[in-house]
Design a protein around this motif. Structure first.
Motif, mmCIF file in Angstrom:
data_model
loop_
_atom_site.group_PDB
_atom_site.id
_atom_site.type_symbol
_atom_site.label_atom_id
_atom_site.label_comp_id
_atom_site.label_asym_id
_atom_site.label_seq_id
_atom_site.Cartn_x
_atom_site.Cartn_y
_atom_site.Cartn_z
ATOM 1 N N MET A 1 -49.190 46.954 52.507
ATOM 2 C CA MET A 1 -48.462 46.680 51.296
ATOM 3 C C MET A 1 -49.373 46.898 50.096
ATOM 4 O O MET A 1 -50.573 46.700 50.197
ATOM 5 N N GLU A 2 -48.793 47.240 48.996
ATOM 6 C CA GLU A 2 -49.560 47.363 47.755
ATOM 7 C C GLU A 2 -49.328 46.122 46.907
ATOM 8 O O GLU A 2 -48.182 45.751 46.629
ATOM 9 N N LEU A 3 -50.409 45.467 46.538
ATOM 10 C CA LEU A 3 -50.336 44.300 45.663
ATOM 11 C C LEU A 3 -50.899 44.660 44.305
ATOM 12 O O LEU A 3 -51.840 45.450 44.201
ATOM 13 N N THR A 4 -50.352 44.041 43.288
ATOM 14 C CA THR A 4 -50.898 44.188 41.944
ATOM 15 C C THR A 4 -51.953 43.114 41.764
ATOM 16 O O THR A 4 -51.662 41.920 41.913
ATOM 17 N N ALA A 5 -53.157 43.527 41.480
ATOM 18 C CA ALA A 5 -54.256 42.582 41.314
ATOM 19 C C ALA A 5 -54.021 41.732 40.066
ATOM 20 O O ALA A 5 -53.410 42.186 39.103
ATOM 21 N N PRO A 6 -54.528 40.503 40.088
ATOM 22 C CA PRO A 6 -54.374 39.651 38.909
ATOM 23 C C PRO A 6 -55.151 40.214 37.722
ATOM 24 O O PRO A 6 -56.172 40.884 37.902
ATOM 25 N N GLU A 7 -54.664 39.936 36.518
ATOM 26 C CA GLU A 7 -55.313 40.444 35.317
ATOM 27 C C GLU A 7 -56.780 40.023 35.225
ATOM 28 O O GLU A 7 -57.624 40.807 34.804
ATOM 29 N N TRP A 8 -57.087 38.796 35.641
ATOM 30 C CA TRP A 8 -58.462 38.301 35.509
ATOM 31 C C TRP A 8 -59.440 39.110 36.360
ATOM 32 O O TRP A 8 -60.624 39.121 36.095
ATOM 33 N N CYS A 16 -54.207 47.926 48.420
ATOM 34 C CA CYS A 16 -53.529 47.991 49.714
ATOM 35 C C CYS A 16 -54.023 46.867 50.618
ATOM 36 O O CYS A 16 -55.229 46.689 50.789
ATOM 37 N N VAL A 17 -53.070 46.122 51.165
ATOM 38 C CA VAL A 17 -53.389 44.968 52.003
ATOM 39 C C VAL A 17 -52.473 44.996 53.220
ATOM 40 O O VAL A 17 -51.272 45.272 53.097
ATOM 41 N N ASP A 18 -53.025 44.694 54.396
ATOM 42 C CA ASP A 18 -52.194 44.565 55.597
ATOM 43 C C ASP A 18 -51.149 43.484 55.347
ATOM 44 O O ASP A 18 -51.460 42.414 54.810
#
Length: 85
Positions: A1-8, A16-18
């Motif tokens: 899955m693709e996650l949006t990293a936090p702004e910080w 990309c994360v399992d």
């Protein structure tokens, strides 16, 4: 899955994360712990694991314990092959 990293975190691209690791990664990010790597365990062949900065290892273990996930926490350590002057 693709996650949006936090702004910080300052990341500019999706991460990309399992899929089975998404709850762990999201919990760590919510605790402001940046993750350097993770592994789903390759369908049980290995333990599931997440890698964080060495300074965050204990806090990451606490977050995962509260989550009840059971993933292992590892930490990167910079070790020079030669002494630097």
């Amino acid at each position: 899955m693709e996650l949006t990293a936090p702004e910080w975190a300052g990341a500019t691209k999706p991460v990309c994360v399992d899929a089975c690791m998404v709850p762990v990664i999201e919990a760590l990010w919510a605790a402001r712990i940046w993750t350097l790597n993770c592994c789903c365990g390759h369908n049980g062949e290995f333990d599931r694991a997440v890698i964080v900065d060495r300074a965050d290892r204990k806090r990451a273990e606490e977050v995962i314990d509260r989550l009840g996930d059971g993933a292992n926490v590892g930490a990167w350590e910079l070790v020079w092959s030669k002494e630097r002057g």
